[in-house]
Design a protein around this motif. Structure first.
Motif, PDB file in Angstrom:
ATOM      1  N   UNK A 141      65.613  62.833  56.843  1.00 52.49           N
ATOM      2  CA  UNK A 141      66.414  63.391  56.087  1.00 52.49           C
ATOM      3  C   UNK A 141      67.247  62.432  55.182  1.00 52.49           C
ATOM      4  N   UNK A 142      66.894  62.749  53.797  1.00 53.17           N
ATOM      5  CA  UNK A 142      67.336  61.880  52.687  1.00 53.17           C
ATOM      6  C   UNK A 142      68.386  62.657  52.033  1.00 53.17           C
ATOM      7  N   UNK A 143      69.377  61.937  51.971  1.00 43.98           N
ATOM      8  CA  UNK A 143      70.766  62.331  51.335  1.00 43.98           C
ATOM      9  C   UNK A 143      71.428  61.158  50.500  1.00 43.98           C
ATOM     10  N   UNK A 144      72.737  61.394  50.101  1.00 39.65           N
ATOM     11  CA  UNK A 144      73.557  60.288  49.435  1.00 39.65           C
ATOM     12  C   UNK A 144      74.413  59.746  50.382  1.00 39.65           C
ATOM     13  N   UNK A 145      75.009  58.617  50.242  1.00 45.27           N
ATOM     14  CA  UNK A 145      76.087  58.001  50.757  1.00 45.27           C
ATOM     15  C   UNK A 145      77.482  58.661  50.281  1.00 45.27           C
ATOM     16  N   UNK A 146      77.458  59.310  49.098  1.00 47.24           N
ATOM     17  CA  UNK A 146      78.750  59.766  48.522  1.00 47.24           C
ATOM     18  C   UNK A 146      78.588  61.206  48.206  1.00 47.24           C
ATOM     19  N   UNK A 147      79.794  61.802  48.341  1.00 52.05           N
ATOM     20  CA  UNK A 147      79.938  63.342  47.740  1.00 52.05           C
ATOM     21  C   UNK A 147      80.060  63.429  46.111  1.00 52.05           C
ATOM     22  N   UNK A 148      80.837  64.396  45.762  1.00 50.69           N
ATOM     23  CA  UNK A 148      81.043  64.700  44.415  1.00 50.69           C
ATOM     24  C   UNK A 148      79.658  64.645  43.719  1.00 50.69           C
ATOM     25  N   UNK A 149      78.752  65.477  44.266  1.00 51.55           N
ATOM     26  CA  UNK A 149      77.542  65.601  43.450  1.00 51.55           C
ATOM     27  C   UNK A 149      77.025  66.958  43.631  1.00 51.55           C
ATOM     28  N   UNK A 150      77.863  68.142  43.513  1.00 49.43           N
ATOM     29  CA  UNK A 150      77.672  69.392  43.708  1.00 49.43           C
ATOM     30  C   UNK A 150      77.032  69.684  45.260  1.00 49.43           C
ATOM     31  N   UNK A 151      75.854  70.830  45.106  1.00 45.82           N
ATOM     32  CA  UNK A 151      75.358  71.073  46.133  1.00 45.82           C
ATOM     33  C   UNK A 151      74.029  70.090  46.884  1.00 45.82           C
ATOM     34  N   UNK A 152      74.076  68.998  46.166  1.00 43.28           N
ATOM     35  CA  UNK A 152      73.075  67.942  46.366  1.00 43.28           C
ATOM     36  C   UNK A 152      72.936  67.794  47.989  1.00 43.28           C
ATOM     37  N   UNK A 153      73.617  67.381  48.618  1.00 45.09           N
ATOM     38  CA  UNK A 153      73.581  67.181  50.181  1.00 45.09           C
ATOM     39  C   UNK A 153      73.776  68.278  50.956  1.00 45.09           C
ATOM     40  N   UNK A 154      74.187  69.343  50.570  1.00 45.44           N
ATOM     41  CA  UNK A 154      74.297  70.590  51.180  1.00 45.44           C
ATOM     42  C   UNK A 154      72.917  71.347  51.241  1.00 45.44           C
ATOM     43  N   UNK A 155      72.178  71.159  50.113  1.00 41.55           N
ATOM     44  CA  UNK A 155      70.632  71.607  49.831  1.00 41.55           C
ATOM     45  C   UNK A 155      69.903  71.263  50.846  1.00 41.55           C
ATOM     46  N   UNK A 156      70.044  69.744  50.805  1.00 44.10           N
ATOM     47  CA  UNK A 156      68.863  69.165  51.756  1.00 44.10           C
ATOM     48  C   UNK A 156      69.145  69.401  53.447  1.00 44.10           C
ATOM     49  N   UNK A 157      70.409  69.289  53.686  1.00 46.50           N
ATOM     50  CA  UNK A 157      70.768  69.663  55.048  1.00 46.50           C
ATOM     51  C   UNK A 157      70.178  71.277  55.516  1.00 46.50           C
ATOM     52  N   UNK A 158      70.416  72.122  54.486  1.00 45.90           N
ATOM     53  CA  UNK A 158      70.146  73.559  54.739  1.00 45.90           C
ATOM     54  C   UNK A 158      68.580  73.521  54.882  1.00 45.90           C
ATOM     55  N   UNK A 159      67.970  72.869  53.892  1.00 46.70           N
ATOM     56  CA  UNK A 159      66.586  72.533  53.991  1.00 46.70           C
ATOM     57  C   UNK A 159      66.050  72.148  55.233  1.00 46.70           C
ATOM     58  N   UNK A 160      66.669  71.064  55.819  1.00 46.26           N
ATOM     59  CA  UNK A 160      66.258  70.354  57.128  1.00 46.26           C
ATOM     60  C   UNK A 160      66.381  71.697  58.277  1.00 46.26           C
ATOM     61  N   UNK A 161      67.558  72.355  58.048  1.00 41.61           N
ATOM     62  CA  UNK A 161      67.830  73.272  59.241  1.00 41.61           C
ATOM     63  C   UNK A 161      66.929  74.462  59.275  1.00 41.61           C
ATOM     64  N   UNK A 162      66.476  75.098  57.945  1.00 41.78           N
ATOM     65  CA  UNK A 162      65.526  76.065  57.882  1.00 41.78           C
ATOM     66  C   UNK A 162      64.116  75.509  58.209  1.00 41.78           C
ATOM     67  N   UNK A 163      63.836  74.321  58.117  1.00 39.88           N
ATOM     68  CA  UNK A 163      62.385  73.668  58.470  1.00 39.88           C
ATOM     69  C   UNK A 163      62.440  73.776  60.144  1.00 39.88           C
TER      70      UNK A 163
END
Length: 294
Positions: A81-103
């Motif tokens: 699972x590839x995300x960022x180290x920091x926040x303040x980037x909208x739904x960027x990290x949330x979308x990846x986590x949701x994609x992993x959970x959906x998979x």
């Protein structure tokens, strides 16, 4: 109605926030240009390498015997699972986590119930989010973005490859944001291992008999690991460019929202000030009339 002091304090606070978001937008834009150049330059090479692997695999018996092609009953799963180290980037990290959970829910629900879905986190936000959801997370390659280069990503790829060959995992998949432009990132899930041979398109001619120099075995042995490492490196560069694009877009929107809020507060401030002045005038006039009548 708030007092003038309260409104002035809010205006000052939002002004400071707006300056910060504007600076963060400029920094993200500068980083985005470099990250976009990196992924743009790598994509043709990665695509050509994958095509070469498909072509060689179609005409080589050695490829199908490679340990990276072994298809086994899926009992244990590794998700990178590839995300960022920091926040303040909208739904960027949330979308990846949701994609992993959906998979996981769609393909590996039975393995998840048995506790056999493990996560290799690249980027702190995804690792923390998956840990909170009760998954076992490998954090040894979490800090790749601290010094992003092929050498660090190669170590993560080799760890995943070794765990697959040893039988620790039966399938390895990558979940990441693919970069399209600053305003668009698409969540992708790609199977890294086992390698699945590409199907020949309809109407394609029969496989060609290739002459290999050096030997077929040497070419395949060298090509397959390199392709897998480049596949993961491309996903990390895609994610890096997507992060900066998402942060630039989020900070631009935050700056605009701060501007709109300042307009509303200045209007409230002017109305409050006007009401205070009017009240003072009425008090003065009332006092003068009382003195005149007294």
């Amino acid at each position: 109605m708030p007092s003038l002091k309260e409104v002035r304090a809010r205006i000052s606070s939002i002004n400071s926030t707006q300056q910060i978001t504007k600076a963060m937008k400029m920094v993200a834009a500068a980083k985005l240009r470099r990250a976009q150049d990196n992924i743009t330059q790598l994509r043709p090479y990665a695509q050509k390498l994958s095509q070469m692997l498909s072509t060689v695999s179609a005409g080589a018996d050695t490829a199908s015997e490679s340990p990276y092609h072994q298809i086994r009953t899926i009992d244990r799963v590794l998700l990178i699972v590839i995300t960022s180290d920091r926040g303040l980037c909208g739904a960027f990290n949330t979308n990846v986590v949701k994609g992993a959970l959906t998979l996981i829910s769609e393909k590996y629900a039975a393995q998840a119930r048995s506790g056999n879905v493990h996560i290799m986190a690249i980027g702190k936000k995804g690792g923390e989010a998956m840990q909170r959801r009760g998954f076992k997370v490998d954090t040894s390659h979490m800090d790749v973005f601290g010094a992003l280069n092929f050498g660090n990503v190669r170590l993560a790829a080799e760890a995943a490859m070794e765990s697959f060959v040893s039988g620790q995992y039966d399938v390895v998949e990558i979940v990441y944001n693919e970069f399209r432009n600053a305003a668009m990132q698409i969540v992708r899930a790609e199977q890294m291992l086992p390698i699945v041979a590409a199907e020949a398109p309809k109407g394609a001619t029969a496989a060609v008999n290739y002459i290999f120099e050096p030997s077929e075995e040497e070419i395949v042995t060298e090509l397959i690991p390199k392709t897998l490492k480049i596949q993961l490196y491309k996903a990390v560069l895609d994610s890096n460019a997507s992060e900066h694009g998402a942060r630039m877009t989020a900070m631009d929107k935050a700056t605009e929202n701060a501007g709109e809020l300042l307009k509303q507060l200045r209007l409230v401030y002017n109305r409050t000030r006007q009401a205070a002045i009017t009240t003072e005038i009425l008090e003065i006039v009332g006092g003068a009339e009382a003195l005149a009548n007294g």
